[in-house]
Design an enzyme around this catalytic site. Structure first.
Site, PDB file in Angstrom:
ATOM      1  N   ARG A  63       0.819  -1.225   0.000  1.00 47.02           N
ATOM      2  CA  ARG A  63       0.000   0.000   0.000  1.00 47.02           C
ATOM      3  C   ARG A  63       0.849   1.271   0.000  1.00 47.02           C
ATOM      4  NH1 ARG A  63      -3.780  -0.622   4.924  1.00 47.02           N
ATOM      5  NH2 ARG A  63      -1.877  -1.623   5.685  1.00 47.02           N
ATOM      6  N   ASN A 113      -6.407  -2.561   2.005  1.00 44.52           N
ATOM      7  CA  ASN A 113      -6.403  -4.023   2.057  1.00 44.52           C
ATOM      8  C   ASN A 113      -7.824  -4.507   2.243  1.00 44.52           C
ATOM      9  OD1 ASN A 113      -3.642  -4.389   1.878  1.00 44.52           O
ATOM     10  ND2 ASN A 113      -3.311  -4.554   4.088  1.00 44.52           N
TER      11      ASN A 113
END
Length: 801
Positions: A38, A56
């Site tokens: 990320r 996520n």
């Protein structure tokens, strides 16, 4: 990486149409959680000028991105080229968004729950940046044994649920200090959302205690103190990443012999740890591929030839000619090895074949009579994860045991398995793993061991429950071995009944070959191909024990085309532990006893067998009393080893006789001698069951003649290995010529534990290559029973269609 386009939007290799929708929803599947993916997306988005968000969820990583067509294409391409070191992208799926961007920047947003379809990243060796942190006196993590970041550290060994967030790990017990929280919350920091992030102020602690539970002085550096004790002959129990380990100085014969005695591990080789490659070179001369494997983020034990200028204690690895080395996998191990120039024995923290301890109290109870001191810490281990073991053969790394660093990274299933139902495959009895397969991937568990041990059996049942919960896997079918006495089979039927789902039995050697085909990407609808499965034993369709099989197989089924000559195993399982029994059965099958004694009575093996209870053995064999027939090549190796004087009375660990026979092979004879000197095998085309059969009688005559002439055992070992490889290649060629109808006659899959014999494997592959065959072999999963569960899973999936 494979990229799958969705009908609603363009693939990642196509430009979105100019003037199209203002944004895209981008789904990234693979190993993309807990690896810094990320923040990488965040950084790339800012560099490209993309706005939106990333999160996520239970399917992997979900991105909402807005920008013009060219900007989004550059963004997508950068995701692949700048992927974090521990990440693996299996697919990028793109959908057009028809709404305008609500954000003016790019943000990382909280995780979402839901059904689990993403992977758990394996534990990873400490990275170079974290190693530099613990070596820097000015750094606040100087000499801190639990230093980690998103590029390294514990994963599988601490995770308890998905999504992989701190609250779902064993680090939940440690509240982050302000400094760690600032790193954790900063997308530009390499510790952004590193779930095990910690420091001396807020994280786990390490200490040294004596076997009676008394702690050393708090101010003393536990790792330095443990190193000093190791240099002075102590045995230290270390709480490692996935379980306890037992360590001692590998150059100290007294310490190594004492560890063997107390651990009740009489001869099986010990693993070794060295602080760096330079230290490994004192004992071995690894090639470039072996050096890269040692330094890999997975950190496996690598089997190397023991050909360096120095030697470890003789008791470390007796009779094998190789050493299994690994480098320090955690900061704790780096600190322990820092002042040690040589090698340490670092073996599992258990006795005999039990699973290693993972709990402090259990370690004190079970290891207290072995270890002099304990290097302890207070971070819980969620599950036992052994060290992985690999070997480079023909220039390719090949797994012998798949565990820490590799499991549970999912394996992509071949083309045609996209709609695989949820399968739970139970694996075998020895070297057990189980497998969860669903959709396009298979998750093979970490190595669990031999289920005959009660603690391993309990650990197996517990691990299955953990994985089913961890991956939210609800089996629709359970696959299991056809051997009626395998514990894995019995548990599989229990689970199938409890879950009210069908159970599918998969023949042992078909599973071996299917696993090899699957990891080599053989498509679901491929033509049946030839397969050679050689191992210790597996239950056959005819009720005998197979282990030297030639098959025509695809995923749905197989036809047995040939085999090695079935020979009795007098005493049943005792014949596995006592190789002389196999030697007697093989010689009895090749000769009548009077003729054998008349011609070879002066040989040591004949004199030895003459003093055994031959009449009782003959009766057992004749009446088939506890003497099952077996075509096992593993048992043939045992018989040859016993005949030349290796492990004649008994073996002390599985495969010992074959391993020590391989170690004695004369490399010059193997390389330079004519094939005419290799021991011959006969291929019989008219066996009673209609199968082609490899008959070893000519080999036995040649071998016994060489023994009479006093030919050295290393030369005999070379001639046996080469002759066996020639027979296998001739059998494959003969079967390929016989095939008619729909079949792939020029591909052959090799599987089974016997193919972990490096000499035989290289001989067979080289000869099949030269004969024009495409040879499929194992790399990602072991050729031994550790790969069975993958094969069971794909067979069950194929039959369900």
């Amino acid at each position: 990486m494979s990229t799958h386009a969705q009908p609603a939007g363009p693939s990642s290799t196509q430009l979105p149409p100019l003037g199209g929708p203002p944004g895209e929803e981008i789904r990234v599947r693979g190993l993309v959680q807990g690896v810094g993916f990320r923040p990488t997306v965040w950084r790339i988005a800012h560099a490209c000028g993309v706005v939106g968000d990333v999160r996520n969820d239970s399917d992997g990583v979900l991105i909402h991105a807005w920008g013009d067509a060219w900007t989004l294409q550059r963004f997508i391409e950068s995701l692949s080229t700048e992927c974090p070191p521990l990440a693996r992208i299996d697919a990028i799926e793109r959908h057009q968004l028809n709404e305008a961007a609500e954000a003016s920047d790019f943000r990382i947003v909280p995780s979402e729950g839901g059904p689990v379809h993403t992977g758990v990243t394996p534990d990873a060796v400490v990275c170079a940046d974290c190693a530099a942190d613990i070596a820097d006196p000015a750094n606040r993590r100087y000499r801190y044994p639990f230093t980690n970041c998103t590029h390294c550290g514990p994963r599988l060994s601490i995770v308890q649920a998905i999504p992989y967030d701190r609250a779902n790990t064993t680090m939940a017990a440690f509240a982050m200090c302000d400094a760690c929280r600032a790193e954790y919350d900063d997308p530009a920091d390499r510790r952004f959302h590193a779930q095990p992030v910690a420091c001396p102020a807020c994280g786990p602690r390490v200490w040294l205690e004596t076997r009676d539970g008394g702690r050393r002085v708090e101010g003393e550096d536990p790792c330095r103190a443990a190193s000093l004790l190791l240099r002075h002959g102590s045995i230290v129990a270390i709480k490692g990443l996935g379980g306890f380990q037992l360590a001692c100085d590998a150059a100290d014969e007294v310490a190594v012999a004492r560890l063997r005695r107390l651990k009740r591990r009489e001869r099986k080789p010990f693993a070794l740890m060295a602080r760096d490659l330079q230290a490994v070179r004192r004992y071995c001369t690894p090639n470039q591929t072996e050096r890269e494997l040692l330094a890999n983020a997975a950190g496996p034990i690598v089997i190397l030839r023991a050909n360096g200028p120095e030697c470890v204690a003789a008791s470390v690895a007796p009779g094998v000619g190789t050493l299994g080395f690994m480098l320090p996998s955690t900061p704790l191990h780096r600190l322990l090895m820092e002042s040690l120039e040589g090698a340490l024995v670092v073996t599992s923290g258990n006795t005999s074949d039990e699973p290693p301890c993972i709990d402090n109290a259990d370690a004190r109870a079970r290891l207290g009579r072995i270890a002099d001191v304990f290097l302890m810490h207070d971070r819980d281990i969620a599950r036992r994860v052994d060290d992985s073991v690999a070997r480079v053969v023909q220039g390719t790394p090949r797994m012998l045991r798949r565990a820490r660093g590799y499991a549970p990274a999912p394996l992509l299933l071949p083309e045609g398995f996209a709609d695989t139902p949820a399968v739970l495959a139970m694996g075998g009895e020895l070297k057990n793993t189980f497998c969860l397969a669903r959709d396009t991937q298979a998750i093979v568990s970490h190595h669990l061991g031999d289920l005959a041990d009660a603690l391993t059996y309990a650990d197996y049942r517990r691990a299955i429950a953990q994985y089913l919960r961890l991956f939210d896997h609800e089996p629709q079918v359970i696959a299991l071995d056809s051997h009626p006495e395998y514990l894995s089979r019995k548990i599989g039927y229990e689970l199938a009944q409890a879950m009210q789902v069908p159970a599918v039995e998969v023949q042992h050697h078909h599973a071996h070959l299917a696993a090899c085909m699957a990891e080599n990407g053989v498509p679901f609808d491929a033509l049946p191909m030839l397969g050679v499965a050689l191992d210790g034993l597996g239950y056959g369709d005819d009720g005998t024990l197979w282990g030297g099989e030639f098959m025509l197989a695809d995923y749905r089924g197989y036809t047995r085309l040939g085999r090695f000559k079935p020979v009795a195993m007098p005493g049943g399982t005792r014949a596995i532990d006592e190789p002389w029994r196999n030697a007697y059965a093989q010689l009895r099958a090749a000769f009548d006893w009077q003729g054998l004694t008349r011609q070879y009575g002066g040989l040591d093996i004949v004199r030895f067998l003459s003093h055994r209870p031959r009449a009782a053995l003959d009766t057992m064999i004749a009446q088939r009393v506890n003497s099952p027939l077996s075509s096992s090549v593993g048992r043939l190796f045992d018989a040859v080893a016993a005949t030349v004087g290796i492990c004649r009375e008994r073996v002390l660990y599985e495969g010992q006789a074959a391993i020590e026979l391989e170690a004695l092979v004369d490399p010059r004879a193997l390389r330079d001698d004519s094939d005419a000197h290799a021991y011959p095998f006969e291929i019989v085309s008219t066996a009673p069951d209609g199968l082609r059969c490899i008959e070893p009688r000519p080999m036995w005559e040649a071998l016994l003649d060489d023994l009479l002439r006093g030919v050295p055992v290393p030369l005999i070992a070379a001639r046996f290995h080469k002759g066996l490889a020639i027979a296998i290649e001739r059998m494959v060629e003969g079967l390929a010529d016989l095939l008619s109808g729909p079949a792939d006659t020029r591909s052959v899959a090799l599987s089974g534990g016997v193919f972990q014999n490096r000499v035989l494997f290289e001989q067979v592959v080289t000869r099949l290559d030269a004969a024009g065959f495409r040879v499929l072999t194992h790399r990602q999963v072991p050729a031994n029973d550790g790969g069975l569960s993958l094969g069971q899973a794909v067979v069950a999936a194929a039959r369900g269609r």
